[in-house]
Design an enzyme around this catalytic site. Sequence first.
Site: not given
Length: 335
Positions: A202-204, A167
Amino acid sequence: MYNNSNNDGPRRPSGFSTEGDRPARPRFRRDGATATPRPRFRREGTPAGSDETRPARPRFTRDGEQRPQRPYGARPKRNPGLYSQRKQQTYREQYEDPTKPVRLNKYLANAGICSRREADDFIQAGVITVNGVVVDSLGAKVLPTDDIRFHDQPVRRERKVYILLNKPKNTVTTTDDPQERHTVIDIVRNACAERIYPVGRLDRNTTGVLLLTNDGDLAAKLTHPKFHKKKVYAVTLDRDLDEVDEAIVRAGVVLDDERIVPDALEFPKQDRKHIGLEIHSGQNRVVRRIFEKIGYKVVSLDRVSFAGLTKKNVGRGKWRFLTPKEVAFLQMGNF
């Protein structure tokens, strides 16, 4: 060449005797003019029938050049280009007991129609039929052999797909974002026709390993805290972590009435600003909140491992299909 007068035994060439102990039958020339054993091959310039000791027969190409010999046990490397990604993502389905009932919303979710929550809405709306009968009660169970239809269209089970994504930043971990931000589904949109979704969140601005699949059972196992999945993060703080605060983190930090104790804490670089943290807690933003609790700010956060899966050879913003071996390990719970 053969003597057919004796029909009591197998046919043997003329001059062949069975008296005494003899070695295996030699090879004879086709013309039958001589009983001298004919060699399998002969060197250039060597007369036929020579008794000269001869080496093992070499292999030659069609052009007459000797072909290089391959070492014993060596095999040519498989060309990955010969196998499409579609073929690589096909896995052996686990055995499913046809006599074991499953919840209808789970069956629809595994078929890729919708999520389980959306399936409950469709069931209550009366658009689902089982063996020709409308089912509108939540909690209804069906058999894999039943005729299940959605808007009069037959529902078929999807094959399982497992994708590992590295990501990137500024990407939202969701299937649909009302604010129309860039999502992880946008990155893998053309990977397969099946409806897949991220496992966990998951966080941005958090990067690293993220699994996407349509296997609901495996996703539930990977997100449930009782399975203690190992997650390894590379953390960069705004300043060095002093020894007192390091001891606090190692002893555990209380978040939401739960003490979060990391499994391991290391300093992979010379300074104390870069930290390697191994943890199995499933709380939201757990790593950032741990260091915020003791007065530090996380500048960057990268998940380098999740349930034994790593981002090795997968660039930022790239993805790959899991291998059958990796899927088998996840299904067996070898995290």
